[in-house]
Design a protein around this motif. Sequence first.
Motif, PDB file in Angstrom:
ATOM      1  N   ASP A 292       0.857  -1.182   0.000  1.00 51.56           N
ATOM      2  CA  ASP A 292       0.000   0.000   0.000  1.00 51.56           C
ATOM      3  C   ASP A 292       0.890   1.227   0.000  1.00 51.56           C
ATOM      4  O   ASP A 292       1.651   1.438   0.947  1.00 51.56           O
ATOM      5  CB  ASP A 292      -0.912  -0.015   1.233  1.00 51.56           C
ATOM      6  CG  ASP A 292      -1.957   1.081   1.206  1.00 51.56           C
ATOM      7  OD1 ASP A 292      -2.120   1.735   0.166  1.00 51.56           O
ATOM      8  OD2 ASP A 292      -2.621   1.279   2.239  1.00 51.56           O
ATOM      9  N   GLU A 293       0.830   1.986  -1.083  1.00 52.29           N
ATOM     10  CA  GLU A 293       1.631   3.195  -1.245  1.00 52.29           C
ATOM     11  C   GLU A 293       3.104   2.935  -0.966  1.00 52.29           C
ATOM     12  O   GLU A 293       3.779   3.679  -0.265  1.00 52.29           O
ATOM     13  CB  GLU A 293       1.099   4.317  -0.354  1.00 52.29           C
ATOM     14  CG  GLU A 293      -0.304   4.742  -0.728  1.00 52.29           C
ATOM     15  CD  GLU A 293      -0.857   5.840   0.174  1.00 52.29           C
ATOM     16  OE1 GLU A 293      -0.103   6.381   1.013  1.00 52.29           O
ATOM     17  OE2 GLU A 293      -2.034   6.158   0.016  1.00 52.29           O
ATOM     18  N   GLY A 294       3.624   1.834  -1.505  1.00 51.58           N
ATOM     19  CA  GLY A 294       5.036   1.519  -1.385  1.00 51.58           C
ATOM     20  C   GLY A 294       5.428   0.753  -0.134  1.00 51.58           C
ATOM     21  O   GLY A 294       6.537   0.241  -0.050  1.00 51.58           O
ATOM     22  N   SER A 295       4.555   0.656   0.852  1.00 50.24           N
ATOM     23  CA  SER A 295       4.862  -0.091   2.073  1.00 50.24           C
ATOM     24  C   SER A 295       4.360  -1.523   1.936  1.00 50.24           C
ATOM     25  O   SER A 295       3.196  -1.743   1.623  1.00 50.24           O
ATOM     26  CB  SER A 295       4.184   0.552   3.284  1.00 50.24           C
ATOM     27  OG  SER A 295       4.663   1.849   3.484  1.00 50.24           O
ATOM     28  N   ALA A 296       5.249  -2.471   2.209  1.00 47.47           N
ATOM     29  CA  ALA A 296       4.870  -3.877   2.111  1.00 47.47           C
ATOM     30  C   ALA A 296       3.907  -4.238   3.229  1.00 47.47           C
ATOM     31  O   ALA A 296       4.191  -4.004   4.397  1.00 47.47           O
ATOM     32  CB  ALA A 296       6.102  -4.755   2.173  1.00 47.47           C
ATOM     33  N   LEU A 297       2.749  -4.758   2.865  1.00 48.05           N
ATOM     34  CA  LEU A 297       1.795  -5.261   3.844  1.00 48.05           C
ATOM     35  C   LEU A 297       2.021  -6.753   4.078  1.00 48.05           C
ATOM     36  O   LEU A 297       1.893  -7.246   5.188  1.00 48.05           O
ATOM     37  CB  LEU A 297       0.358  -5.043   3.372  1.00 48.05           C
ATOM     38  CG  LEU A 297      -0.093  -3.608   3.184  1.00 48.05           C
ATOM     39  CD1 LEU A 297      -1.490  -3.566   2.579  1.00 48.05           C
ATOM     40  CD2 LEU A 297      -0.063  -2.864   4.499  1.00 48.05           C
ATOM     41  N   MET A 298       2.365  -7.462   2.980  1.00 45.92           N
ATOM     42  CA  MET A 298       2.540  -8.901   3.082  1.00 45.92           C
ATOM     43  C   MET A 298       3.392  -9.378   1.914  1.00 45.92           C
ATOM     44  O   MET A 298       3.168  -8.999   0.771  1.00 45.92           O
ATOM     45  CB  MET A 298       1.171  -9.599   3.036  1.00 45.92           C
ATOM     46  CG  MET A 298       1.241 -11.101   3.062  1.00 45.92           C
ATOM     47  SD  MET A 298      -0.381 -11.914   3.047  1.00 45.92           S
ATOM     48  CE  MET A 298      -0.923 -11.624   1.374  1.00 45.92           C
ATOM     49  N   ASP A 299       4.378 -10.208   2.216  1.00 45.46           N
ATOM     50  CA  ASP A 299       5.146 -10.958   1.223  1.00 45.46           C
ATOM     51  C   ASP A 299       5.053 -12.405   1.647  1.00 45.46           C
ATOM     52  O   ASP A 299       5.373 -12.741   2.787  1.00 45.46           O
ATOM     53  CB  ASP A 299       6.617 -10.527   1.203  1.00 45.46           C
ATOM     54  CG  ASP A 299       6.817  -9.185   0.536  1.00 45.46           C
ATOM     55  OD1 ASP A 299       6.253  -8.971  -0.547  1.00 45.46           O
ATOM     56  OD2 ASP A 299       7.551  -8.358   1.109  1.00 45.46           O
ATOM     57  N   LEU A 300       4.603 -13.248   0.756  1.00 48.98           N
ATOM     58  CA  LEU A 300       4.374 -14.639   1.115  1.00 48.98           C
ATOM     59  C   LEU A 300       4.963 -15.540   0.032  1.00 48.98           C
ATOM     60  O   LEU A 300       4.792 -15.292  -1.161  1.00 48.98           O
ATOM     61  CB  LEU A 300       2.860 -14.870   1.241  1.00 48.98           C
ATOM     62  CG  LEU A 300       2.355 -16.220   1.687  1.00 48.98           C
ATOM     63  CD1 LEU A 300       2.826 -16.540   3.097  1.00 48.98           C
ATOM     64  CD2 LEU A 300       0.828 -16.226   1.638  1.00 48.98           C
ATOM     65  N   LYS A 301       5.679 -16.570   0.460  1.00 51.09           N
ATOM     66  CA  LYS A 301       6.239 -17.552  -0.470  1.00 51.09           C
ATOM     67  C   LYS A 301       5.730 -18.915  -0.035  1.00 51.09           C
ATOM     68  O   LYS A 301       5.834 -19.278   1.139  1.00 51.09           O
ATOM     69  CB  LYS A 301       7.759 -17.508  -0.431  1.00 51.09           C
ATOM     70  CG  LYS A 301       8.429 -18.542  -1.314  1.00 51.09           C
ATOM     71  CD  LYS A 301       9.929 -18.350  -1.405  1.00 51.09           C
ATOM     72  CE  LYS A 301      10.617 -18.850  -0.174  1.00 51.09           C
ATOM     73  NZ  LYS A 301      12.090 -18.863  -0.312  1.00 51.09           N
TER      74      LYS A 301
END
Length: 173
Positions: free
Chosen positions: A128-137
């Motif tokens: 959201d607006e450049g801020s990572a909310l979630m990265d999932l692998k």
Amino acid sequence: MIQNEQQTKMMILYSLWSAGCPMPTVTLSQILGEFGIGAIGTTGEIYDLAEKKHITVIDDDDVEYIVLQKTGQEIATTLGRDLSPSVREKLMLTTAREVAKLRKDLGVAASYEGKESGGYEVYVSLSDEGSALMDLKMFAPTRAQADIMIANFKDDPYKVYREVLASMTKSRR
């Protein structure tokens, strides 16, 4: 331009169908506003469609989202032709523009990569607006499963985020 409540309802369903994802109520109102339908008229028809279970209205952090249900999708695909071709075209273009704005604000990314040992690594992220909310692998044993995982994430990234967040923040007893 709009002649009756049924046509307004059809436009709501057709717009949601063409978006292919849940949509904030305010965005749907903006889309129909371009056709001369006011927010009050849109809201009334949305709740009528929700009563009939063609759509679901979900409240998430004071933002209402509209989710197209199976019966609503069936109506949009079978009766969508009742809308004039020019209305359908303008509705699809306006919806696509508004969904692109939403996705620009909320970065949704998904991909997969084959592993030498077999299977696939699926990557999904939400920002959201450049801020990572979630990265999932995650691991998928087949390409078909990787495609399904990505499609489901793209269909409703908010749902995946909310469910992961809820799972990780629930209190332990």
